[in-house]
Motif scaffolding. Structure first.
Motif, PDB file in Angstrom:
ATOM      1  N   PHE A 162      37.352  33.668  55.748  1.00 35.12           N
ATOM      2  CA  PHE A 162      38.187  34.159  54.801  1.00 35.12           C
ATOM      3  C   PHE A 162      38.236  32.656  54.622  1.00 35.12           C
ATOM      4  O   PHE A 162      37.948  32.893  52.901  1.00 35.12           O
ATOM      5  CB  PHE A 162      39.293  34.533  55.026  1.00 35.12           C
ATOM      6  N   THR A 163      39.336  30.986  54.836  1.00 30.82           N
ATOM      7  CA  THR A 163      39.002  30.446  53.332  1.00 30.82           C
ATOM      8  C   THR A 163      37.886  29.966  52.967  1.00 30.82           C
ATOM      9  O   THR A 163      37.749  29.636  51.900  1.00 30.82           O
ATOM     10  CB  THR A 163      39.805  28.736  54.769  1.00 30.82           C
ATOM     11  N   GLU A 164      36.793  29.949  53.778  1.00 29.58           N
ATOM     12  CA  GLU A 164      35.355  29.262  53.248  1.00 29.58           C
ATOM     13  C   GLU A 164      35.053  30.385  52.316  1.00 29.58           C
ATOM     14  O   GLU A 164      34.535  30.105  50.972  1.00 29.58           O
ATOM     15  CB  GLU A 164      34.297  28.718  53.909  1.00 29.58           C
ATOM     16  N   ARG A 165      34.942  31.340  51.886  1.00 30.43           N
ATOM     17  CA  ARG A 165      33.795  32.669  51.961  1.00 30.43           C
ATOM     18  C   ARG A 165      34.793  32.586  50.411  1.00 30.43           C
ATOM     19  O   ARG A 165      34.552  32.826  48.871  1.00 30.43           O
ATOM     20  CB  ARG A 165      33.645  34.333  52.085  1.00 30.43           C
ATOM     21  N   TYR A 166      36.861  32.860  50.195  1.00 29.26           N
ATOM     22  CA  TYR A 166      36.949  33.203  49.369  1.00 29.26           C
ATOM     23  C   TYR A 166      37.497  32.197  48.595  1.00 29.26           C
ATOM     24  O   TYR A 166      38.011  31.600  47.864  1.00 29.26           O
ATOM     25  CB  TYR A 166      38.147  34.330  49.953  1.00 29.26           C
ATOM     26  N   VAL A 167      39.441  31.270  49.839  1.00 29.20           N
ATOM     27  CA  VAL A 167      39.769  30.148  49.050  1.00 29.20           C
ATOM     28  C   VAL A 167      39.161  29.447  48.436  1.00 29.20           C
ATOM     29  O   VAL A 167      39.427  29.175  47.970  1.00 29.20           O
ATOM     30  CB  VAL A 167      41.247  30.110  50.488  1.00 29.20           C
ATOM     31  N   MET A 168      38.620  28.755  49.092  1.00 26.26           N
ATOM     32  CA  MET A 168      37.736  27.316  48.890  1.00 26.26           C
ATOM     33  C   MET A 168      36.840  27.255  47.818  1.00 26.26           C
ATOM     34  O   MET A 168      36.460  25.945  46.846  1.00 26.26           O
ATOM     35  CB  MET A 168      36.586  26.831  49.699  1.00 26.26           C
ATOM     36  N   ARG A 169      36.326  29.140  47.336  1.00 18.50           N
ATOM     37  CA  ARG A 169      35.544  29.984  46.113  1.00 18.50           C
ATOM     38  C   ARG A 169      36.462  29.541  45.158  1.00 18.50           C
ATOM     39  O   ARG A 169      36.387  29.962  43.769  1.00 18.50           O
ATOM     40  CB  ARG A 169      34.586  29.835  46.367  1.00 18.50           C
ATOM     41  N   GLY A 170      37.811  30.033  45.194  1.00 20.94           N
ATOM     42  CA  GLY A 170      38.845  30.531  43.769  1.00 20.94           C
ATOM     43  C   GLY A 170      38.794  31.517  43.612  1.00 20.94           C
ATOM     44  O   GLY A 170      38.961  32.712  42.628  1.00 20.94           O
ATOM     45  N   ARG A 171      38.094  32.630  45.411  1.00 22.40           N
ATOM     46  CA  ARG A 171      37.696  33.857  45.463  1.00 22.40           C
ATOM     47  C   ARG A 171      38.682  34.779  45.685  1.00 22.40           C
ATOM     48  O   ARG A 171      39.387  34.292  46.801  1.00 22.40           O
ATOM     49  CB  ARG A 171      36.205  34.141  45.226  1.00 22.40           C
ATOM     50  N   CYS A 172      39.093  35.433  46.109  1.00 20.27           N
ATOM     51  CA  CYS A 172      39.551  37.015  46.903  1.00 20.27           C
ATOM     52  C   CYS A 172      38.486  38.153  47.563  1.00 20.27           C
ATOM     53  O   CYS A 172      37.410  38.018  46.439  1.00 20.27           O
ATOM     54  CB  CYS A 172      41.396  37.276  46.158  1.00 20.27           C
ATOM     55  N   PRO A 173      39.278  38.821  47.545  1.00 21.99           N
ATOM     56  CA  PRO A 173      38.857  40.156  48.245  1.00 21.99           C
ATOM     57  C   PRO A 173      38.008  41.132  46.887  1.00 21.99           C
ATOM     58  O   PRO A 173      36.832  41.535  47.548  1.00 21.99           O
ATOM     59  CB  PRO A 173      38.771  40.914  49.483  1.00 21.99           C
ATOM     60  N   ALA A 174      38.905  40.847  45.659  1.00 21.89           N
ATOM     61  CA  ALA A 174      38.916  41.879  44.803  1.00 21.89           C
ATOM     62  C   ALA A 174      37.215  41.793  44.222  1.00 21.89           C
ATOM     63  O   ALA A 174      36.992  42.060  43.346  1.00 21.89           O
ATOM     64  CB  ALA A 174      40.098  41.930  43.797  1.00 21.89           C
ATOM     65  N   ASP A 175      37.092  39.913  43.959  1.00 19.01           N
ATOM     66  CA  ASP A 175      36.137  39.906  43.254  1.00 19.01           C
ATOM     67  C   ASP A 175      34.554  40.057  43.503  1.00 19.01           C
ATOM     68  O   ASP A 175      33.974  40.692  42.951  1.00 19.01           O
ATOM     69  CB  ASP A 175      35.802  37.852  43.703  1.00 19.01           C
ATOM     70  N   ASP A 176      34.625  40.374  44.981  1.00 20.22           N
ATOM     71  CA  ASP A 176      33.405  40.762  45.537  1.00 20.22           C
ATOM     72  C   ASP A 176      33.440  41.995  44.601  1.00 20.22           C
ATOM     73  O   ASP A 176      32.383  42.953  44.847  1.00 20.22           O
ATOM     74  CB  ASP A 176      33.573  41.019  46.998  1.00 20.22           C
ATOM     75  N   VAL A 177      34.550  42.819  44.517  1.00 23.71           N
ATOM     76  CA  VAL A 177      34.085  45.053  44.245  1.00 23.71           C
ATOM     77  C   VAL A 177      33.851  44.289  43.109  1.00 23.71           C
ATOM     78  O   VAL A 177      32.889  44.852  42.210  1.00 23.71           O
ATOM     79  CB  VAL A 177      35.362  45.074  44.733  1.00 23.71           C
ATOM     80  N   LEU A 178      34.639  43.801  41.725  1.00 21.86           N
ATOM     81  CA  LEU A 178      34.622  43.439  40.549  1.00 21.86           C
ATOM     82  C   LEU A 178      32.999  42.566  40.436  1.00 21.86           C
ATOM     83  O   LEU A 178      32.729  43.366  39.213  1.00 21.86           O
ATOM     84  CB  LEU A 178      35.991  42.491  39.785  1.00 21.86           C
ATOM     85  N   ASP A 179      32.517  41.909  41.127  1.00 26.63           N
ATOM     86  CA  ASP A 179      31.145  41.255  41.261  1.00 26.63           C
ATOM     87  C   ASP A 179      30.439  42.657  41.064  1.00 26.63           C
ATOM     88  O   ASP A 179      29.407  42.667  40.577  1.00 26.63           O
ATOM     89  CB  ASP A 179      30.906  40.212  42.201  1.00 26.63           C
ATOM     90  N   ALA A 180      29.896  43.743  42.014  1.00 30.14           N
ATOM     91  CA  ALA A 180      29.443  44.476  41.972  1.00 30.14           C
ATOM     92  C   ALA A 180      29.117  45.701  41.085  1.00 30.14           C
ATOM     93  O   ALA A 180      28.206  45.790  40.670  1.00 30.14           O
ATOM     94  CB  ALA A 180      29.886  45.310  43.558  1.00 30.14           C
ATOM     95  N   VAL A 181      30.475  45.893  40.117  1.00 34.46           N
ATOM     96  CA  VAL A 181      30.751  46.364  39.516  1.00 34.46           C
ATOM     97  C   VAL A 181      30.169  45.898  37.598  1.00 34.46           C
ATOM     98  O   VAL A 181      29.263  46.266  37.047  1.00 34.46           O
ATOM     99  CB  VAL A 181      32.031  47.151  38.663  1.00 34.46           C
ATOM    100  N   LYS A 182      30.295  44.508  37.425  1.00 35.23           N
ATOM    101  CA  LYS A 182      29.906  43.559  36.783  1.00 35.23           C
ATOM    102  C   LYS A 182      29.836  42.395  36.740  1.00 35.23           C
ATOM    103  O   LYS A 182      30.080  41.298  37.102  1.00 35.23           O
ATOM    104  CB  LYS A 182      30.811  43.581  35.628  1.00 35.23           C
ATOM    105  N   PRO A 183      28.256  42.270  37.062  1.00 33.88           N
ATOM    106  CA  PRO A 183      27.652  40.514  37.982  1.00 33.88           C
ATOM    107  C   PRO A 183      28.183  39.503  36.846  1.00 33.88           C
ATOM    108  O   PRO A 183      27.820  39.085  37.360  1.00 33.88           O
ATOM    109  CB  PRO A 183      26.032  41.591  38.061  1.00 33.88           C
ATOM    110  N   ALA A 184      27.615  40.098  35.717  1.00 36.51           N
ATOM    111  CA  ALA A 184      28.337  38.768  34.522  1.00 36.51           C
ATOM    112  C   ALA A 184      29.269  38.255  34.325  1.00 36.51           C
ATOM    113  O   ALA A 184      29.606  37.817  33.795  1.00 36.51           O
ATOM    114  CB  ALA A 184      26.890  38.908  33.338  1.00 36.51           C
ATOM    115  N   ARG A 185      29.834  38.867  35.127  1.00 36.20           N
ATOM    116  CA  ARG A 185      31.895  39.091  34.658  1.00 36.20           C
ATOM    117  C   ARG A 185      32.257  37.112  35.026  1.00 36.20           C
ATOM    118  O   ARG A 185      32.926  36.787  34.394  1.00 36.20           O
ATOM    119  CB  ARG A 185      32.317  39.552  35.480  1.00 36.20           C
ATOM    120  N   ARG A 186      31.327  36.524  36.371  1.00 26.57           N
ATOM    121  CA  ARG A 186      31.909  34.986  36.322  1.00 26.57           C
ATOM    122  C   ARG A 186      31.690  34.388  35.570  1.00 26.57           C
ATOM    123  O   ARG A 186      29.769  33.908  35.308  1.00 26.57           O
ATOM    124  CB  ARG A 186      32.220  34.793  37.656  1.00 26.57           C
TER     125      ARG A 186
END
Length: 308
Positions: free
Chosen positions: A284-308
């Motif tokens: 969890f730390t590597e996938r999200y925290v170290m990358r400045g992300r949270c689980p919600a970002d996965d959902v938002l990216d799926a809806v709008k891939p170019a958001r970030r």
């Protein structure tokens, strides 16, 4: 029944806020998407209806982190015949209040640490996104909440919070008790400390929530580190709003989360926590925290891939 005088109500709330105890016992509660008609006793805890579509699995206070997680896992398995597929939602962690006074295990210090740590954990575990880019619709309810209240006495701070919240109905003690039970702030005094900051997590990610919260609060060395990391956040403006909307894309919250999660992993290793649990926290730390992300970002990216 005559309504309680506000002064008496404040005294009662303060008196029942904490049952002082040495940190060590850990409890957890997980929301489940399920229609349940009545309360059921499970192997260790209880499965209770909360709303027409939501149930809550409450584990007992357990002697240590690993026992708490093992009992919760047992009860989640036992809940399957009652509700079908188990889909964990929000996670609450229950910890001992601490001892009287302000020492390393004191409830005054633990209350303050819980207050400054809570928005960091809320940002890391955010996972109820909205189309406007908000990462946690659930935590957005607390956007106007101060990180620490001006009242330094935890008992008085809890009483003041309860009495200023709308929705209190009924007279006397019963009405006050219902009002307290209905409140879901990020940090609550229910005899013990209740920390309610995590949205639903991917797969069995509830284990990460319990592990990180418990070790950062209950291990004296980790708690001292978390205190140093998060204390400056009390002066940050609109921090709960930032945690709910921006989560770990906020650089201040991201820096605090990285330091806290590294400390939590090191503490688990130092205490000889199971390899599975350590690996799950590390992932969890590597996938999200170290990358400045949270689980919600996965959902938002799926809806709008170019958001970030």
């Amino acid at each position: 029944m005559t309504p309680l005088d506000e002064r008496i109500a404040a005294l009662l709330l303060a008196d029942h806020a904490f049952a002082p105890a040495t940190p060590g016992f850990v409890g957890a509660a997980v929301e489940l998407r399920a229609a349940l008609g009545e309360r059921h006793t499970l192997r260790h805890g209880f499965l209770s209806p909360r709303s027409p579509r939501t149930a809550v699995l409450s584990g007992p206070p357990s002697p240590g982190l690993e026992a708490s997680i093992a009992r919760m896992a047992d009860d989640l398995d036992a809940a399957t015949p009652l509700i079908g597929e188990v889909r964990p939602g929000g996670v609450r962690v229950a910890l001992e209040a601490g001892l009287e006074g302000g020492g390393p295990l004191g409830l005054t210090r633990r209350w303050a640490l819980a207050g400054t740590l809570a928005p960091v954990l809320a940002a890391a575990f955010a996972n109820s996104p909205a189309p406007d880019g908000r990462r946690s619709t659930r935590q957005a309810r607390h956007r106007g909440l101060p990180v620490l209240r001006a009242i330094s006495d935890p008992r008085r701070a809890w009483a003041a919070y309860v009495l200023e919240q709308p929705g209190r109905t009924g007279a006397g003690l019963a009405g006050l008790a219902r009002h307290v039970d209905a409140l879901r702030p990020p940090v609550a005094a229910r005899g013990h400390l209740e920390i309610d900051v995590a949205d639903r997590q991917p797969r069995d990610g509830w284990r990460v929530v319990v592990a990180v919260t418990a070790v950062l609060m209950d291990d004296p060395r980790a708690a001292a580190a978390a205190e140093q990391i998060t204390a400056p956040l009390a002066a940050e403006p609109a921090l709960w709003q930032r945690a709910a909307h921006d989560a770990l894309s906020d650089p201040v919250l991201a820096a605090a989360a990285r330091a806290c999660f590294v400390e939590a992993y090191g503490t688990l290793a130092r205490h000889g926590a199971s390899r599975d649990l350590r690996d799950q926290v590390a992932e969890f730390t590597e996938r999200y925290v170290m990358r400045g992300r949270c689980p919600a970002d996965d959902v938002l990216d799926a809806v709008k891939p170019a958001r970030r």
